[in-house]
Design a protein around this motif. Structure first.
Motif, PDB file in Angstrom:
ATOM      1  N   THR A  54       0.829  -1.201   0.000  1.00  0.00           N
ATOM      2  CA  THR A  54       0.000   0.000   0.000  1.00  0.00           C
ATOM      3  C   THR A  54       0.863   1.250   0.000  1.00  0.00           C
ATOM      4  N   SER A  55       1.960   1.227   0.770  1.00  0.00           N
ATOM      5  CA  SER A  55       2.835   2.403   0.789  1.00  0.00           C
ATOM      6  C   SER A  55       3.559   2.573  -0.530  1.00  0.00           C
ATOM      7  N   ALA A  56       3.900   1.438  -1.152  1.00  0.00           N
ATOM      8  CA  ALA A  56       4.679   1.527  -2.383  1.00  0.00           C
ATOM      9  C   ALA A  56       3.910   2.271  -3.462  1.00  0.00           C
ATOM     10  N   ILE A  57       2.584   2.103  -3.499  1.00  0.00           N
ATOM     11  CA  ILE A  57       1.816   2.718  -4.574  1.00  0.00           C
ATOM     12  C   ILE A  57       0.998   3.903  -4.099  1.00  0.00           C
ATOM     13  N   SER A  58       1.345   4.442  -2.939  1.00  0.00           N
ATOM     14  CA  SER A  58       0.510   5.544  -2.451  1.00  0.00           C
ATOM     15  C   SER A  58       0.844   6.827  -3.189  1.00  0.00           C
ATOM     16  N   VAL A  59      -0.216   7.509  -3.608  1.00  0.00           N
ATOM     17  CA  VAL A  59      -0.052   8.760  -4.343  1.00  0.00           C
ATOM     18  C   VAL A  59       0.201   9.899  -3.369  1.00  0.00           C
ATOM     19  N   LEU A  60      -0.643   9.980  -2.366  1.00  0.00           N
ATOM     20  CA  LEU A  60      -0.479  11.002  -1.338  1.00  0.00           C
ATOM     21  C   LEU A  60       0.089  10.304  -0.121  1.00  0.00           C
ATOM     22  N   HIS A 108       0.132  10.041   2.938  1.00  0.00           N
ATOM     23  CA  HIS A 108      -0.461  10.236   4.257  1.00  0.00           C
ATOM     24  C   HIS A 108       0.078   9.192   5.206  1.00  0.00           C
ATOM     25  N   THR A 109      -0.271   9.328   6.447  1.00  0.00           N
ATOM     26  CA  THR A 109       0.175   8.333   7.409  1.00  0.00           C
ATOM     27  C   THR A 109      -0.494   6.982   7.139  1.00  0.00           C
ATOM     28  N   ASN A 110      -1.774   7.006   6.740  1.00  0.00           N
ATOM     29  CA  ASN A 110      -2.442   5.721   6.515  1.00  0.00           C
ATOM     30  C   ASN A 110      -3.121   5.667   5.161  1.00  0.00           C
ATOM     31  N   PRO A 111      -2.403   5.309   4.119  1.00  0.00           N
ATOM     32  CA  PRO A 111      -3.097   5.172   2.837  1.00  0.00           C
ATOM     33  C   PRO A 111      -4.068   3.994   2.905  1.00  0.00           C
ATOM     34  N   VAL A 112      -5.229   4.164   2.311  1.00  0.00           N
ATOM     35  CA  VAL A 112      -6.275   3.143   2.411  1.00  0.00           C
ATOM     36  C   VAL A 112      -6.186   2.210   1.214  1.00  0.00           C
ATOM     37  N   SER A 113      -5.892   0.958   1.468  1.00  0.00           N
ATOM     38  CA  SER A 113      -5.805   0.025   0.359  1.00  0.00           C
ATOM     39  C   SER A 113      -7.200  -0.333  -0.118  1.00  0.00           C
ATOM     40  N   LEU A 114      -7.340  -0.429  -1.433  1.00  0.00           N
ATOM     41  CA  LEU A 114      -8.672  -0.621  -2.000  1.00  0.00           C
ATOM     42  C   LEU A 114      -9.277  -1.946  -1.552  1.00  0.00           C
ATOM     43  N   VAL A 115      -8.451  -2.973  -1.532  1.00  0.00           N
ATOM     44  CA  VAL A 115      -8.957  -4.318  -1.272  1.00  0.00           C
ATOM     45  C   VAL A 115      -9.629  -4.381   0.096  1.00  0.00           C
ATOM     46  N   ARG A 116      -8.949  -3.833   1.094  1.00  0.00           N
ATOM     47  CA  ARG A 116      -9.526  -3.881   2.440  1.00  0.00           C
ATOM     48  C   ARG A 116     -10.749  -2.977   2.542  1.00  0.00           C
ATOM     49  N   ASN A 149      -4.817   2.545  -4.442  1.00  0.00           N
ATOM     50  CA  ASN A 149      -5.410   2.955  -3.172  1.00  0.00           C
ATOM     51  C   ASN A 149      -6.542   3.935  -3.413  1.00  0.00           C
ATOM     52  N   LEU A 150      -7.356   4.095  -2.415  1.00  0.00           N
ATOM     53  CA  LEU A 150      -8.471   5.029  -2.513  1.00  0.00           C
ATOM     54  C   LEU A 150      -7.924   6.446  -2.615  1.00  0.00           C
ATOM     55  N   PHE A 151      -8.393   7.203  -3.579  1.00  0.00           N
ATOM     56  CA  PHE A 151      -7.879   8.545  -3.821  1.00  0.00           C
ATOM     57  C   PHE A 151      -8.985   9.536  -3.482  1.00  0.00           C
ATOM     58  N   HIS A 152      -8.778  10.285  -2.463  1.00  0.00           N
ATOM     59  CA  HIS A 152      -9.862  11.126  -1.966  1.00  0.00           C
ATOM     60  C   HIS A 152      -9.341  12.533  -1.735  1.00  0.00           C
ATOM     61  N   TYR A 209      -3.048  20.882  -5.063  1.00  0.00           N
ATOM     62  CA  TYR A 209      -1.991  21.889  -4.957  1.00  0.00           C
ATOM     63  C   TYR A 209      -1.655  22.161  -3.499  1.00  0.00           C
ATOM     64  N   GLU A 210      -2.707  22.218  -2.675  1.00  0.00           N
ATOM     65  CA  GLU A 210      -2.424  22.493  -1.269  1.00  0.00           C
ATOM     66  C   GLU A 210      -1.632  21.380  -0.612  1.00  0.00           C
ATOM     67  N   GLN A 211      -1.886  20.117  -1.061  1.00  0.00           N
ATOM     68  CA  GLN A 211      -1.181  19.011  -0.416  1.00  0.00           C
ATOM     69  C   GLN A 211       0.054  18.602  -1.192  1.00  0.00           C
ATOM     70  N   ILE A 212       0.536  19.468  -2.068  1.00  0.00           N
ATOM     71  CA  ILE A 212       1.514  19.001  -3.041  1.00  0.00           C
ATOM     72  C   ILE A 212       2.804  18.489  -2.407  1.00  0.00           C
ATOM     73  N   GLN A 213       3.094  18.926  -1.204  1.00  0.00           N
ATOM     74  CA  GLN A 213       4.344  18.443  -0.634  1.00  0.00           C
ATOM     75  C   GLN A 213       4.225  16.997  -0.159  1.00  0.00           C
ATOM     76  N   THR A 214       3.001  16.476  -0.052  1.00  0.00           N
ATOM     77  CA  THR A 214       2.844  15.081   0.333  1.00  0.00           C
ATOM     78  C   THR A 214       2.674  14.178  -0.883  1.00  0.00           C
ATOM     79  N   LEU A 215       2.696  14.772  -2.076  1.00  0.00           N
ATOM     80  CA  LEU A 215       2.492  13.975  -3.277  1.00  0.00           C
ATOM     81  C   LEU A 215       3.750  13.177  -3.577  1.00  0.00           C
ATOM     82  N   ASP A 216       3.573  11.942  -3.982  1.00  0.00           N
ATOM     83  CA  ASP A 216       4.715  11.142  -4.418  1.00  0.00           C
ATOM     84  C   ASP A 216       5.403  11.851  -5.593  1.00  0.00           C
TER      85      ASP A 216
END
Lengths: 798, 177
Positions: free
Chosen positions: A231-237, A239-247, A319-322, A430-437
């Motif tokens: 989940t971390s490997a493919i996280s776009v943003l 965040h501390t807890n990226p939400v995996s789609l499967v779960r 992952n869920l992209f919100h 844009y506001e969260q751009i520093q957390t973007l992969d």
């Protein structure tokens, strides 16, 4: 639907009625241009009854306003009469539609149910076909076929064609993998089952609630202990807890289970209308439920044990992209559950897959989703889903430009609401751009610039006039730079307000270092060489001159300076345009072969390009691509230069990394071209009567391919070795950092991010060198090994 | 690798090139366009640079060659080009997706090309030297030299071409070069 409307290359109507050339195709009725090459004035040939029926079958359920139930009854009636003659063909068409038109599986399920009531033989025939197609789909691991066959079977249970036992047996079989199977495979099969449950669960709950509960427990176990590294490997943003789609999907389904599986409004259920009629037939047992799942006779695909031997690449579920919150009036009033959101998302992703040939069709279907809701109320889900695919990691299914153009089409079709939603999403990102992969940062800039180029570069730039930090101002700069590449400097100057003037890139220009600088070494020689190139002397002539007595001056220079002079002059001769560069490089190819072949000379060539085009990174990239394509520079040389000490400070510039990406990509595409060339030739084993010439050609291509594979393997090993060295060195140095040194947080963000990007993007290629990489990253800085473990999880699990 | 399916074909037939190539027989055209890696791009501005073309078309894969269409008298760009890719998949993506989108703020038309004799076919075949459509079109298009040749001749005969239009054209030209 008028077929004439969507011709490729048709121009908007212009007033003149004269010549109808390529760009000015009239296509006025009654001329149907599709039948070119003959007399255009003939009307199209009459359709056979089967073709007419095929048209109806394809279009049924598309028009949401038209009464579906009546159409279904009528079509079932018509088809049943044709069954005697064309049974096989009708089954073919029905299944083709059911497996390729993603939002209409319930419609086709009900239709099959209705026809089954009229003809039991039809029911048996079609279920046999489905069984055999399923077996083939599993064998070939055709992901979409497996998914839609399972969903079709769920709908057939709803339509009382197949009994619930069979469906449970099938689910059990699909979930029968043990814990040793890689996560990607287990995820895939879990998702196949979970993607059918929204259609099937209501009915299954009525038939056998206990078994459904057991099924949910199995799914719970499957999805609970997933590797978080994936989940971390493919996280776009980040965040501390990226939400995996499967779960997330499992939890959404569990919510439904708690309230007793009510029927969902987002999935059509035409079978409800025909319930009495459908209940008259007795459902078939396709699969027998038994304690041993293998008894149903469907073979799951072979398990490939180790990553090196694995051939299949299972899909990665993003992952869920919100990014959009419930602020807007449009969607604050709606009430949809998580499962509804999942169903809508799934529809959209499938539509993007199946209608990739025509963006207009794709968007038309998206805007007309049969979800019993106005599309405006779920526009945020639409936009977020398209973003999910745009940012899809490690690879996207189609080129990312496709998803960008879907946004453009969406804004045109839903021009009242979609642009607003899209702008909100962009601002939120844009506001969260520093957390973007980092890779997603680059994808975002590329997409945004291209998007703007389709809409006159109109954007509320002033809302971004005080960028919060370097990453934000960098983003604006990169977007503007790419806009400039698509247009020209003055155009961008005009669009951007004065507050952001310092973010505008400078106008590109040449830097011919010998111009007006007689003090530089090689100045006189450069003058002579350039003079010769200007008069279009051939390579042979120039070589002859160099080796003759007249060439004394150039002979006196060191090989590295010679290379510098030659490469710089060639670049200057080809500076006018892309075609000039291509022509000049091909003309003087021999010079490269002779004077730019050693390691040092290649390194000098790279430095010469960078110096010449320092004010125009795009041209530098073009030059590198060309030189790589013509084997003037080797990928290895570029990699060695890239990680050399002198180049480290420039890691903060995005375009430097663009060169590295292009290099690795070029090495990969050469390999792919050789592979496809070999595949197109006949091998001596397959055809013992092959001529001598063909055998030689085959063997030669085989050899080239083997060498290319070896070279690529070495390239990746060197790439990651250098990454490790450079990053480790940087972390060691950063302890005692001087003021103004290049090793700041931004450098670390960029370099670590790119390291992750390369490992993730080429994770399939890393399968064969996993052992080497494991050794390489054992005793290294924890920050580096963290990232390594993340993309390593992709290598072993998919 | 999973082969993607193109379900739009259930709704309408797929076509290869839609242009009627006059110099080649239809079967040849069929054969050539079905293995072609070259696309034709039309409705370009005269001032669009190769670098702009490279930038847009690189989004569909690596570009091998760009051949700008030239006016056969003045040897300047006359608003079309051929883009050649290394693989057919890239060219096919380009025809699929970039067609009817904007380059240099003009909607471009992209179509399959036969891919042969580019050096011969890169010249406009209109009487005025550019593309044939620029001989006959009646609208005013500053990116393509203002009025079409025929219309221009008509206007100049009456002396009606306004100073404003001339200035606009000069301005546009200056800005783009």
């Amino acid at each position: 639907m008028d077929r004439r409307d969507n011709r490729r290359g048709s121009a908007p109507r212009q007033d003149d009625r004269g010549y109808r050339g390529r760009d000015n195709r009239g296509g006025q009725p009654p001329y149907n241009r599709r039948y070119s090459g003959g007399n255009d004035r003939q009307p199209p040939p009459e359709k056979t009854p089967l073709e007419k029926v095929k048209d109806l079958l394809v279009r049924i359920g598309d028009n949401l306003a038209s009464p579906l139930e009546r159409n279904l009854a009528g079509l079932a009636e018509a088809l049943s009469k044709m069954l005697a003659q064309d049974l096989g063909q009708i089954i073919d068409i029905l299944l083709e539609c059911a497996l390729n038109l993603p939002t209409k599986t319930p419609v086709y399920g009900t239709l099959i149910g209705l026809m089954y009531t009229k003809s039991p033989d039809f029911g048996k025939a079609i279920s046999h076909r489905i069984y055999s197609i399923f077996a083939i789909a599993l064998k070939r691991v055709n992901f979409y076929d497996i998914k839609f066959l399972t969903r079709l079977l769920s709908e057939l249970v709803n339509a009382n064609v197949v009994d619930a036992k069979s469906l449970f047996a099938l689910f059990d079989r699909l979930l029968s993998d043990d814990a040793s199977a890689p996560q990607g495979r287990r995820d895939f099969f879990a998702m196949v089952v979970m993607q059918s449950l929204p259609s099937a669960a209501h009915r299954l709950n009525q038939e056998d609630p206990e078994k459904l509960k057991q099924l949910m427990e199995t799914l719970d176990n499957r999805t609970a202990n997933r590797d978080p590294l994936i989940t971390s490997a493919i996280s776009v943003l980040e965040h501390t807890n990226p939400v995996s789609l499967v779960r997330w999907v499992y939890e959404a389904l569990a919510e439904q289970a708690q309230v007793g599986w009510p029927p969902l409004s987002t999935i059509r259920s035409p079978w409800v209308h025909f319930k009495e009629q459908l209940d008259t037939s007795s459902p078939l047992t396709l699969f027998n439920f038994s304690p041993n799942p293998e008894d149903i006779g469907l073979e799951l695909p072979d398990k490939d044990p180790s990553p090196e031997e694995r051939v299949i690449v299972y899909p990665t579920f993003q992952n869920l992209f919100h990014v959009l919150d419930k602020e807007s009036q449009l969607w604050s009033s709606r009430s949809i559950s998580n499962v509804d959101r999942f169903v809508i998302q799934d529809y959209i992703i499938d539509l993007m897959h199946f209608f990739n040939e025509e963006e207009k069709d794709c968007i038309k279907h998206i805007v007309n989703l049969p979800i019993q809701m106005n599309i405006e109320t779920v526009l945020d889900i639409v936009v977020e889903t398209i973003f999910t695919q745009l940012f899809s990691l490690p690879q996207s299914e189609f080129r990312r430009v496709y998803y960008g153009l879907l946004f453009a089409e969406l804004c045109k079709v839903s021009n009242e609401f979609a642009p607003g939603v899209l702008s909100k999403a962009i601002n939120s990102l844009y506001e969260q751009i520093q957390t973007l992969d980092v890779e997603c940062f680059i994808i975002f800039t590329e997409w945004f610039a291209h998007h703007l180029s389709n809409f006159d570069y109109k954007w509320l730039w002033s809302s971004w006039s005080n960028p919060a930090d370097k990453i934000h101002s960098d983003f604006i700069y990169e977007v503007l730079y790419r806009c400039m590449r698509l247009s020209y400097h003055e155009r961008i100057e005009k669009t951007v307000p004065p507050e952001l003037a310092n973010c505008i890139p400078t106008k590109p220009k040449v830097n011919f270092k010998y111009l007006g600088r007689p003090d530089i070494e090689g100045y006189k020689v450069a003058q002579q060489v350039f003079g010769k190139m200007n008069t279009k002397e051939t390579a042979t002539q120039i070589i002859a001159w160099i080796e003759s007595d007249d060439g004394e001056q150039i002979q006196s220079l060191s090989p590295v300076v010679q290379a510098d002079v030659l490469v710089t002059c060639i670049l200057q001769a080809g500076a006018k345009s892309y075609s000039h560069l291509v022509a000049v490089t091909e003309r003087y190819h021999e010079l490269f072969v002779k004077y730019v072949s050693t390691e040092e000379c290649q390194r000098q060539a790279i430095l010469s390009i960078l110096s010449f085009w320092q004010h125009s990174p795009q041209q530098a990239l073009i030059a590198f691509s060309k030189f790589l394509a013509l084997d003037i520079l080797t990928p290895l040389a570029i990699v060695e230069w890239f990680f050399s000490d002198s180049n480290l400070p420039s890691y903060k510039k995005h375009w430097i990394w663009e060169i590295l990406h292009a290099t690795v990509q070029k090495a990969m595409s050469k390999l792919e071209m050789l592979e496809s060339e070999l595949a197109s030739l006949e091998s001596p084993e397959a055809n013992p009567q092959l001529s001598g010439e063909d055998i030689i050609r085959y063997k030669h291509t085989e050899e080239l391919l083997a060498t290319a594979r070896q070279n690529n393997k070495k390239l990746f090993i060197v790439l990651f070795q250098r990454f490790e060295t450079v990053l480790k060195g940087a972390f060691e140095k950063s302890g005692n950092q001087k003021e103004g040194d290049y090793l700041d947080d931004y450098w670390v963000w960029m370099s670590l991010g790119q390291f992750k990007c390369f490992g993730r993007k080429y994770n399939v290629q890393l399968r064969s060198i996993l052992g080497t990489l494991d050794l390489l990253f054992t005793n290294t800085d924890p920050r580096i090994s963290d990232v390594y473990q993340q993309f390593r999880s992709l290598v072993v699990n998919f | 690798k999973n082969k993607t399916r193109h379900m739009a074909y259930l709704y309408r037939e797929k076509s290869t090139a839609t242009y009627k190539f006059k110099d080649y027989k239809p079967e040849e055209v069929q054969r050539l366009t079905e293995c072609s890696t070259t696309v034709y791009v039309g409705n370009l501005s005269f001032y669009t640079t190769e670098e702009q073309i490279w930038e847009l078309f690189s989004k569909c894969g690596e570009v091998k060659k760009i051949t700008i269409g030239l006016n056969h008298t003045t040897r300047t760009p006359c608003g079309f080009c051929f883009v050649e890719y290394y693989t057919r998949a890239c060219a096919s993506d380009c025809v699929k997706w970039l067609n009817n989108t904007k380059l240099d703020e003009r909607i471009v038309r992209i179509d399959w090309d036969v891919g042969i004799d580019i050096e011969k076919r890169k010249f406009g075949r209109g009487k005025s030297g550019g593309q044939v459509r620029d001989d006959y079109r009646t609208d005013y298009d500053p990116g393509r030299g203002g009025y079409g040749a025929q219309k221009l001749a008509e206007l100049n005969k009456d002396g009606k071409r306004t100073r404003e239009e001339e200035e606009e054209e000069e301005e546009h030209k200056k800005q783009r070069t």
